[in-house]
Write a protein that holds these residues in place. Sequence first.
Motif, PDB file in Angstrom:
ATOM      1  N   THR A 205       0.894  -1.226  -0.096  1.00 15.22           N
ATOM      2  CA  THR A 205      -0.070  -0.152   0.150  1.00 15.22           C
ATOM      3  C   THR A 205       0.847   1.377  -0.109  1.00 15.22           C
ATOM      4  O   THR A 205       0.777   2.246  -0.738  1.00 15.22           O
ATOM      5  CB  THR A 205      -0.924   0.004   1.196  1.00 15.22           C
ATOM      6  OG1 THR A 205      -1.828  -1.236   1.056  1.00 15.22           O
ATOM      7  CG2 THR A 205      -1.929   1.293   1.298  1.00 15.22           C
ATOM      8  N   VAL A 206       1.879   1.193   0.922  1.00 11.34           N
ATOM      9  CA  VAL A 206       2.639   2.367   0.976  1.00 11.34           C
ATOM     10  C   VAL A 206       3.523   2.714  -0.253  1.00 11.34           C
ATOM     11  O   VAL A 206       3.546   3.737  -0.859  1.00 11.34           O
ATOM     12  CB  VAL A 206       3.746   1.997   2.120  1.00 11.34           C
ATOM     13  CG1 VAL A 206       4.881   3.386   2.091  1.00 11.34           C
ATOM     14  CG2 VAL A 206       3.151   2.305   3.212  1.00 11.34           C
ATOM     15  N   SER A 207       3.992   1.519  -0.830  1.00 13.99           N
ATOM     16  CA  SER A 207       4.884   1.364  -2.234  1.00 13.99           C
ATOM     17  C   SER A 207       4.241   2.054  -3.334  1.00 13.99           C
ATOM     18  O   SER A 207       4.412   3.010  -4.122  1.00 13.99           O
ATOM     19  CB  SER A 207       5.112   0.263  -2.667  1.00 13.99           C
ATOM     20  OG  SER A 207       6.059  -0.291  -1.625  1.00 13.99           O
ATOM     21  N   ASP A 208       2.690   1.551  -3.226  1.00 15.15           N
ATOM     22  CA  ASP A 208       1.742   2.067  -4.323  1.00 15.15           C
ATOM     23  C   ASP A 208       1.476   3.624  -4.258  1.00 15.15           C
ATOM     24  O   ASP A 208       1.360   4.359  -5.504  1.00 15.15           O
ATOM     25  CB  ASP A 208       0.539   1.218  -4.419  1.00 15.15           C
ATOM     26  CG  ASP A 208      -0.403   1.593  -5.656  1.00 15.15           C
ATOM     27  OD1 ASP A 208      -0.120   1.502  -6.677  1.00 15.15           O
ATOM     28  OD2 ASP A 208      -1.423   1.902  -5.262  1.00 15.15           O
ATOM     29  N   VAL A 209       1.220   4.110  -3.221  1.00 16.07           N
ATOM     30  CA  VAL A 209       0.962   5.496  -2.993  1.00 16.07           C
ATOM     31  C   VAL A 209       1.950   6.142  -3.242  1.00 16.07           C
ATOM     32  O   VAL A 209       1.955   7.355  -4.162  1.00 16.07           O
ATOM     33  CB  VAL A 209       0.699   5.761  -1.395  1.00 16.07           C
ATOM     34  CG1 VAL A 209       0.411   7.130  -1.061  1.00 16.07           C
ATOM     35  CG2 VAL A 209      -0.964   5.020  -1.261  1.00 16.07           C
ATOM     36  N   VAL A 210       3.162   6.122  -2.997  1.00 14.87           N
ATOM     37  CA  VAL A 210       4.458   6.640  -3.358  1.00 14.87           C
ATOM     38  C   VAL A 210       4.925   6.533  -4.503  1.00 14.87           C
ATOM     39  O   VAL A 210       5.228   7.675  -5.433  1.00 14.87           O
ATOM     40  CB  VAL A 210       5.628   6.113  -2.468  1.00 14.87           C
ATOM     41  CG1 VAL A 210       6.977   6.777  -3.026  1.00 14.87           C
ATOM     42  CG2 VAL A 210       5.632   6.265  -0.983  1.00 14.87           C
ATOM     43  N   ARG A 211       4.625   5.425  -5.353  1.00 10.34           N
ATOM     44  CA  ARG A 211       4.901   5.425  -6.806  1.00 10.34           C
ATOM     45  C   ARG A 211       4.025   6.195  -7.424  1.00 10.34           C
ATOM     46  O   ARG A 211       4.372   7.089  -8.472  1.00 10.34           O
ATOM     47  CB  ARG A 211       4.642   3.819  -7.327  1.00 10.34           C
ATOM     48  CG  ARG A 211       4.555   3.768  -8.740  1.00 10.34           C
ATOM     49  CD  ARG A 211       4.307   2.401  -9.120  1.00 10.34           C
ATOM     50  NE  ARG A 211       2.825   2.067  -8.643  1.00 10.34           N
ATOM     51  CZ  ARG A 211       1.915   2.541  -9.376  1.00 10.34           C
ATOM     52  NH1 ARG A 211       1.690   3.098 -10.451  1.00 10.34           N
ATOM     53  NH2 ARG A 211       0.506   2.172  -8.911  1.00 10.34           N
ATOM     54  N   ARG A 212       2.603   6.375  -7.111  1.00 10.52           N
ATOM     55  CA  ARG A 212       1.571   7.116  -7.920  1.00 10.52           C
ATOM     56  C   ARG A 212       2.056   8.749  -7.934  1.00 10.52           C
ATOM     57  O   ARG A 212       1.867   9.604  -8.625  1.00 10.52           O
ATOM     58  CB  ARG A 212       0.281   6.908  -7.305  1.00 10.52           C
ATOM     59  CG  ARG A 212      -0.306   5.536  -7.979  1.00 10.52           C
ATOM     60  CD  ARG A 212      -1.769   5.421  -7.760  1.00 10.52           C
ATOM     61  NE  ARG A 212      -2.079   4.984  -6.043  1.00 10.52           N
ATOM     62  CZ  ARG A 212      -2.464   5.908  -5.101  1.00 10.52           C
ATOM     63  NH1 ARG A 212      -3.059   7.088  -5.635  1.00 10.52           N
ATOM     64  NH2 ARG A 212      -2.931   5.493  -4.175  1.00 10.52           N
TER      65      ARG A 212
END
Length: 225
Positions: free
Chosen positions: A13-20
Motif C-alpha cells: 500500500t505504501v509503495s503504491d501510494v509513493v509510486r503514484r
Amino acid sequence: MGTQVLVVDDDPTVSDVVRRYLERAGYQVTLAGDGDSALETYERTRPDLLILDLMLPGVDGLEVCRRIRQNHDLVPIIMLTALGEEMDRIVGLQLGADDYVTKPFSPRELVLRAQSVLRRVQPAPVDAPLRDGDLEVDPARRVARLSGHELSLTVREFDLLYYLMSHPGVALRRADLLSAVWGWTFGDQSTVTVHVRRLREKIERDPANPQRIRTVWGVGYRYGA
C-alpha cells in the motif's frame, strides 16, 4: 529516459501510494519489496534516487544502504523510518543516507524531499572551486580532493562541505545548516552532527582534534579559525 527512482518498501500500500505521487511529479518508478530484490534491482536499473524503508524482510534497509554506499557514493538515498527508530536514523545517516522521512508521512512531503535531493546532484557551474591548503572542492564537477586524492563523499556531505568552506570563519547554527544544505525549515539537528562527524573523518588529519570544521559550543560549527 526520465529520472529513475527505486522505491523499496515491503508494504504494498505504501509503495503504491509513493509510486503514484512520484509518477505524477514526472519520475519513472521501480518497486522492490525486500532487501535482496532491492540490491538486485539497483544493480540492474542504476536509479537516480533510492527511497529505502529500513524495516525490510531478509536484508534490512541499513544493510542495503551500507552495501550500495560501498561502491556508489553519488546516488541519493532517502530513508523511510518509523517514529521511534531514532538510533536507526542516526546509523543510516552514518552509513551515508542523505535524508530521511518519518512514517507516517505525507506523500507530498516525500516528493518535495526527492526533488530537493535530486536538485543538489546537479552541477553548479557558476560556482568557483574552493581551496584550503591541500583540500579542493569543485562544485561544477562535484569533486573534492585531499592531497590530490578524490574523496568519497555523499551528496549531502559534499554540499555541507562546500557550504561551510563558502563561509570561512562564520559560526553557523545547526538550524541554519539544516535549512541551507538540506532545505529543511524544521527537523532533527542531529542530522547535521552526524554529517559533520563523517566529514571530519574524511578531511581532518586528526578527527578528534579538528582544525578545519570546528565546533562552536552552544551554536554549531565554523570552518577554519
